[in-house]
Design a protein around this motif. Structure first.
Motif, PDB file in Angstrom:
ATOM      1  N   ALA A  97       0.497  -1.158   0.239  1.00  0.00           N
ATOM      2  CA  ALA A  97      -0.305   0.140  -0.011  1.00  0.00           C
ATOM      3  C   ALA A  97       0.601   1.088  -0.304  1.00  0.00           C
ATOM      4  O   ALA A  97       1.694   1.363   0.276  1.00  0.00           O
ATOM      5  CB  ALA A  97      -1.102  -0.297   1.373  1.00  0.00           C
ATOM      6  N   ASN A  98       0.445   2.929  -0.526  1.00  0.00           N
ATOM      7  CA  ASN A  98       1.284   4.126  -0.302  1.00  0.00           C
ATOM      8  C   ASN A  98       0.738   4.354   0.683  1.00  0.00           C
ATOM      9  O   ASN A  98       0.343   3.636   1.828  1.00  0.00           O
ATOM     10  CB  ASN A  98       0.533   4.936  -1.112  1.00  0.00           C
ATOM     11  CG  ASN A  98       1.482   4.125  -2.801  1.00  0.00           C
ATOM     12  OD1 ASN A  98       1.239   5.235  -3.624  1.00  0.00           O
ATOM     13  ND2 ASN A  98       1.597   3.509  -2.746  1.00  0.00           N
ATOM     14  N   PHE A  99       1.862   5.424   0.974  1.00  0.00           N
ATOM     15  CA  PHE A  99       1.797   6.075   2.919  1.00  0.00           C
ATOM     16  C   PHE A  99       0.870   7.353   2.818  1.00  0.00           C
ATOM     17  O   PHE A  99       0.697   8.131   1.302  1.00  0.00           O
ATOM     18  CB  PHE A  99       3.261   5.752   3.165  1.00  0.00           C
ATOM     19  CG  PHE A  99       3.195   7.145   4.569  1.00  0.00           C
ATOM     20  CD1 PHE A  99       3.061   6.293   5.754  1.00  0.00           C
ATOM     21  CD2 PHE A  99       2.867   8.350   4.145  1.00  0.00           C
ATOM     22  CE1 PHE A  99       3.347   7.625   6.442  1.00  0.00           C
ATOM     23  CE2 PHE A  99       3.608   9.089   5.548  1.00  0.00           C
ATOM     24  CZ  PHE A  99       3.587   8.694   6.380  1.00  0.00           C
ATOM     25  N   PHE A 100       0.363   7.644   3.083  1.00  0.00           N
ATOM     26  CA  PHE A 100      -0.173   9.445   3.482  1.00  0.00           C
ATOM     27  C   PHE A 100      -0.313   9.375   5.280  1.00  0.00           C
ATOM     28  O   PHE A 100      -0.380   9.043   5.805  1.00  0.00           O
ATOM     29  CB  PHE A 100      -1.602   9.619   2.883  1.00  0.00           C
ATOM     30  CG  PHE A 100      -2.673   9.057   3.208  1.00  0.00           C
ATOM     31  CD1 PHE A 100      -3.432   9.782   4.566  1.00  0.00           C
ATOM     32  CD2 PHE A 100      -3.468   7.676   3.264  1.00  0.00           C
ATOM     33  CE1 PHE A 100      -4.545   9.240   5.275  1.00  0.00           C
ATOM     34  CE2 PHE A 100      -4.708   7.564   4.065  1.00  0.00           C
ATOM     35  CZ  PHE A 100      -5.114   8.141   4.882  1.00  0.00           C
ATOM     36  N   GLY A 101      -0.010  10.793   4.772  1.00  0.00           N
ATOM     37  CA  GLY A 101      -0.321  11.641   6.167  1.00  0.00           C
ATOM     38  C   GLY A 101      -0.847  12.765   5.681  1.00  0.00           C
ATOM     39  O   GLY A 101      -0.851  13.985   4.909  1.00  0.00           O
ATOM     40  N   ILE A 102      -1.883  13.011   7.142  1.00  0.00           N
ATOM     41  CA  ILE A 102      -2.136  14.836   7.338  1.00  0.00           C
ATOM     42  C   ILE A 102      -1.705  15.722   8.013  1.00  0.00           C
ATOM     43  O   ILE A 102      -1.941  15.283   9.599  1.00  0.00           O
ATOM     44  CB  ILE A 102      -3.712  14.496   7.566  1.00  0.00           C
ATOM     45  CG1 ILE A 102      -4.706  12.684   6.853  1.00  0.00           C
ATOM     46  CG2 ILE A 102      -4.460  16.050   7.963  1.00  0.00           C
ATOM     47  CD1 ILE A 102      -4.795  13.377   5.324  1.00  0.00           C
ATOM     48  N   THR A 103      -1.483  16.981   7.693  1.00  0.00           N
ATOM     49  CA  THR A 103      -0.920  17.538   8.161  1.00  0.00           C
ATOM     50  C   THR A 103      -1.338  18.278   9.281  1.00  0.00           C
ATOM     51  O   THR A 103      -2.027  18.896   9.458  1.00  0.00           O
ATOM     52  CB  THR A 103       0.144  19.116   7.534  1.00  0.00           C
ATOM     53  OG1 THR A 103      -1.008  19.389   6.940  1.00  0.00           O
ATOM     54  CG2 THR A 103       1.087  17.980   6.343  1.00  0.00           C
ATOM     55  N   LYS A 104      -0.542  19.074  10.069  1.00  0.00           N
ATOM     56  CA  LYS A 104      -1.617  20.030  11.594  1.00  0.00           C
ATOM     57  C   LYS A 104      -2.486  21.024  11.110  1.00  0.00           C
ATOM     58  O   LYS A 104      -3.441  21.399  11.099  1.00  0.00           O
ATOM     59  CB  LYS A 104      -0.474  20.415  12.662  1.00  0.00           C
ATOM     60  CG  LYS A 104      -0.051  19.043  13.459  1.00  0.00           C
ATOM     61  CD  LYS A 104       1.149  19.690  13.992  1.00  0.00           C
ATOM     62  CE  LYS A 104       1.506  18.138  15.159  1.00  0.00           C
ATOM     63  NZ  LYS A 104       2.464  18.354  16.340  1.00  0.00           N
ATOM     64  N   ASP A 105      -1.994  21.305   9.778  1.00  0.00           N
ATOM     65  CA  ASP A 105      -2.467  22.429   8.527  1.00  0.00           C
ATOM     66  C   ASP A 105      -2.966  21.678   7.912  1.00  0.00           C
ATOM     67  O   ASP A 105      -3.378  22.932   6.777  1.00  0.00           O
ATOM     68  CB  ASP A 105      -1.899  23.486   8.921  1.00  0.00           C
ATOM     69  CG  ASP A 105      -0.726  23.169   8.010  1.00  0.00           C
ATOM     70  OD1 ASP A 105      -0.767  21.767   7.796  1.00  0.00           O
ATOM     71  OD2 ASP A 105       0.672  24.174   7.376  1.00  0.00           O
ATOM     72  N   ASN A 106      -3.850  21.004   7.913  1.00  0.00           N
ATOM     73  CA  ASN A 106      -4.831  20.166   6.948  1.00  0.00           C
ATOM     74  C   ASN A 106      -4.288  19.708   5.392  1.00  0.00           C
ATOM     75  O   ASN A 106      -4.936  20.434   4.593  1.00  0.00           O
ATOM     76  CB  ASN A 106      -5.959  20.987   6.884  1.00  0.00           C
ATOM     77  CG  ASN A 106      -6.724  21.011   8.191  1.00  0.00           C
ATOM     78  OD1 ASN A 106      -7.057  19.108   8.554  1.00  0.00           O
ATOM     79  ND2 ASN A 106      -7.387  21.033   8.680  1.00  0.00           N
TER      80      ASN A 106
END
Ligand code: PLP
Ligand code: COI
Length: 342
Positions: A227-236
């Motif tokens: 699978a690929n990786f994603f992240g949601i930053t603190k400023d969306n």
């Protein structure tokens, strides 16, 4: 192996396991052309001992799903993208391309022929399809095969990672699954063979799987073995790695679009440094099999970095999941061309 019996399946408790369904599609390529393909009930492939795929790994595959909608229709999610990616994989391994329109037609034939195995709406389960293209002709020198086999088989599946939308922990790997200018962008068997040992090590250490770092410096996140990786930053901002050695995930690009156009997030495909995980308030792994698997924590050099929570799903991840799966199961309006009814 006995053929699967749809009347005996427990749709709510399916894992991610092979089943021998009644029908699959096969086509053969020889003398410069694809011969007429069609459905067969034979789940074995006849291969000579010198078939190129067996020795030199000349083979590529795809992973896609068919979804049952509330009004009992069956639909596919962006099958043209799988056709295009198999084209790229075929070109990388010097295999003949299976025509993209015929690919989608063949997928539909397999789904229709095995329609009893498309899980009921509401169970969360789906029919997983595995298109496979291999160098089935024989040669012993390192050359492209003189003949090829294309097949598409299917099986009903539940979650890939245990618990589905329950957070799981991952660990970084000391190994690489694909080289910088190697075959990471292609969905070829060798990448997965290379991931077996690191994956097994991660499991033994109590993690769902490992996260690979960039093969040049081991400083940036690449992807998970499946699978690929994603992240949601603190400023969306929805952030996902950009690298020549990861698989261009259809789910990831769909989420990127949905994040921007449906959730109003910022989006970025770029570097994700392993020593800068603090920028993220949520993270996940995404793919056809994985759908979205929230990453509770990511271990690196003995330290476990927890993103949102090891037990709760973050709100942005949840919204992305609802939007994506709503489109796939036909309860949320799909962007133009994303779903095809079988
Ligand atoms: N990365 C790898 C290595 C995979 O095997 C997969 C699964 O197909 C993905 C990412 C996700 O890709 P997709 O969303 O197209 O299924
Ligand atoms: C998929 O998500 O379709 C995959 O191919 C991942 C894995 C089962 C190899």
């Amino acid at each position: 192996m006995a053929k699967a019996d749809a009347s005996k399946l427990d749709w709510n408790n399916l894992g991610f396991e092979y089943m021998d369904l009644p029908y699959r599609y096969t086509a053969h390529w020889k003398d410069g052309d694809w011969q007429d393909g069609g459905l067969t009930d034979n789940s074995t492939l006849p291969l000579n001992e010198a078939a190129v795929v067996l020795h030199y790994g000349q083979g590529a595959f795809e992973g896609m799903k068919a979804y049952r909608t509330p009004d009992n229709k069956i639909q596919l999610f962006r099958p043209d993208r799988n056709a295009a990616r198999l084209r790229n994989s075929a070109e990388r391994l010097l295999m003949p391309v299976f025509p993209e329109d015929k690919f989608v037609e063949a997928v539909k034939q397999v789904v229709k022929a095995n329609a009893d195995f498309v899980p009921p709406y509401g169970t969360g389960a789906t029919l997983y399809l595995r298109p496979l293209l291999i160098g089935s002709g024989s040669t012993i020198g390192v050359h492209a095969a003189p003949e090829y086999t294309f097949t598409i088989f299917a099986m009903p599946v539940g979650s890939y990672f245990k618990g589905g939308m329950t957070p799981v922990n991952f660990t970084t790997s000391q190994y690489d699954r694909a080289a910088h200018k190697g075959t990471g962008q292609s969905k070829v068997g060798g990448n997965y063979a290379a991931s077996l040992l690191p994956g097994e090590k991660a499991h033994k250490d109590g993690f769902a799987d490992c996260v690979y770092l960039d093969p040049v410096e081991h400083k940036k996140i690449e992807e998970v073995g499946s699978a690929n990786f994603f992240g949601i930053t603190k400023d969306n901002v929805f952030v996902t790695p950009k690298s020549p050695s990861i698989l261009p995930s259809i789910t990831k690009y769909s989420l990127l679009w949905l994040a921007e156009h449906r959730l109003g997030l910022g989006v970025e495909e770029g570097d994700v440094f392993i020593d800068q995980l603090d920028r993220f308030k949520e993270a996940g792994a995404c793919g056809t099999a994985a759908v979205i698997s929230p990453i509770g924590g990511l271990e690196h050099n003995g330290n476990l970095h927890v993103f949102y929570s090891e037990t709760e799903v973050g709100p942005v991840t949840k919204k992305l999941y609802d939007e994506l799966t709503g489109i796939q199961f036909g309860t949320v309006e799909a962007p133009e061309g994303w779903v095809q009814v079988v």
